[in-house]
Design an enzyme around this catalytic site. Sequence first.
Site, short mmCIF file in Angstrom:
data_model
loop_
_atom_site.label_atom_id
_atom_site.label_comp_id
_atom_site.label_asym_id
_atom_site.label_seq_id
_atom_site.Cartn_x
_atom_site.Cartn_y
_atom_site.Cartn_z
N ARG A 61 0.66 -1.13 -0.12
CA ARG A 61 0.04 -0.02 -0.01
C ARG A 61 1.00 1.14 0.05
NH1 ARG A 61 -2.99 -1.49 5.08
NH2 ARG A 61 -1.61 -3.43 5.08
N GLU A 98 2.12 -6.02 13.76
CA GLU A 98 0.91 -6.61 14.62
C GLU A 98 0.41 -8.05 14.21
OE1 GLU A 98 -1.79 -3.07 13.64
OE2 GLU A 98 -2.28 -3.55 15.84
O1 LIG Z 1 3.83 -0.24 11.80
P1 LIG Z 1 3.88 -1.87 11.41
O2 LIG Z 1 3.22 -2.75 12.79
O3 LIG Z 1 5.05 -2.46 11.13
O4 LIG Z 1 2.60 -1.81 10.40
C1 LIG Z 1 2.75 -1.09 9.30
C2 LIG Z 1 2.71 -2.05 8.03
O5 LIG Z 1 1.58 -2.94 7.87
C3 LIG Z 1 1.06 -2.63 6.56
O6 LIG Z 1 1.63 -3.62 5.56
P2 LIG Z 1 1.35 -5.19 5.59
O7 LIG Z 1 2.53 -5.91 6.09
O8 LIG Z 1 0.10 -5.71 6.05
O9 LIG Z 1 1.73 -5.20 3.81
P3 LIG Z 1 0.68 -4.93 2.72
O10 LIG Z 1 0.86 -3.18 2.66
O11 LIG Z 1 1.46 -5.47 1.65
O12 LIG Z 1 -0.85 -5.18 2.80
C4 LIG Z 1 1.15 -1.28 6.49
O13 LIG Z 1 0.89 -1.00 5.04
C5 LIG Z 1 2.53 -1.00 6.71
O14 LIG Z 1 3.43 -1.51 5.97
N1 LIG Z 2 -4.16 -2.09 12.37
C1 LIG Z 2 -3.89 -2.19 11.08
N2 LIG Z 2 -4.80 -1.49 10.07
C2 LIG Z 2 -4.19 -1.70 8.74
N3 LIG Z 2 -2.87 -1.70 8.49
C3 LIG Z 2 -2.04 -2.33 9.49
N4 LIG Z 2 -0.83 -2.64 9.49
C4 LIG Z 2 -0.18 -2.80 10.68
N5 LIG Z 2 -1.41 -2.84 11.43
C5 LIG Z 2 -2.54 -2.41 10.68
#
Ligand SMILES: O=P(O)(O)OC[C@H]1O[C@H](OP(=O)(O)OP(=O)(O)O)[C@H](O)[C@@H]1O
Ligand SMILES: Nc1ncnc2[nH]cnc12
Length: 178
Positions: A61, A98
Amino acid sequence: MNIDQLKATITTIPDYPKPGINFRDVTSLLQVPEALRETIRLMCEPYRDSGIDKIVAIEARGFVFGAAMALELGCGLVLARKPGKLPRATRAAAYTLEYGENTLHIHTDAIHAGERVLLVDDLIATGGTAEATVELIKGVEAILVGAAFAVALVDLPGLAKLSALSVKAHHVIEFEGD
Ligand SMILES: O=P(O)(O)OC[C@H]1O[C@H](OP(=O)(O)OP(=O)(O)O)[C@H](O)[C@@H]1O
Ligand SMILES: Nc1ncnc2[nH]cnc12
């Protein structure tokens, strides 16, 4: 659109992808043209005169926000990607978040010592993903000007983690109670 209106475009999905997680879904913000434009404008605001050479955007994202900001700031775009996606030699850093753990890679020739770099992602929660990306950027002795997020989950330790690393963070929308 004001900040409350931007925030209202983000959908919350309880217990996704795991029980206990309130998932803040930015895809519903992306669907509203005015919300996307205003979020990108506000994310760029502190950096217009910062001489940014490259944005490092985080899969997946983060790519959407990073690409739009690179066009607006007139800088290059570097993709920090999950394992097995980049075709040439890479540097890597592992992290936890998370709801899991992973590794991020950038091409070894993507950023260079002394370049002014801005980290961009859609959202900061625990900060694990951002911290790994900071390690990748600092590891090549680039100058990390800051880190910009559309959304911050302010009850989680991400912003404090960046502050402890002396990284200046900027976000547009915040959620409490996660
Ligand atoms: O601060 P944090 O606890 O590290 O979480 C934040 C990350 O989690 C989500 O990505 P995700 O790994 O779900 O990947 P995506 O964007 O590919 O769905 C979001 O887009 C951040 O990159
Ligand atoms: N609560 C949350 N919602 C969306 N993206 C996330 N990436 C990590 N935690 C998240």
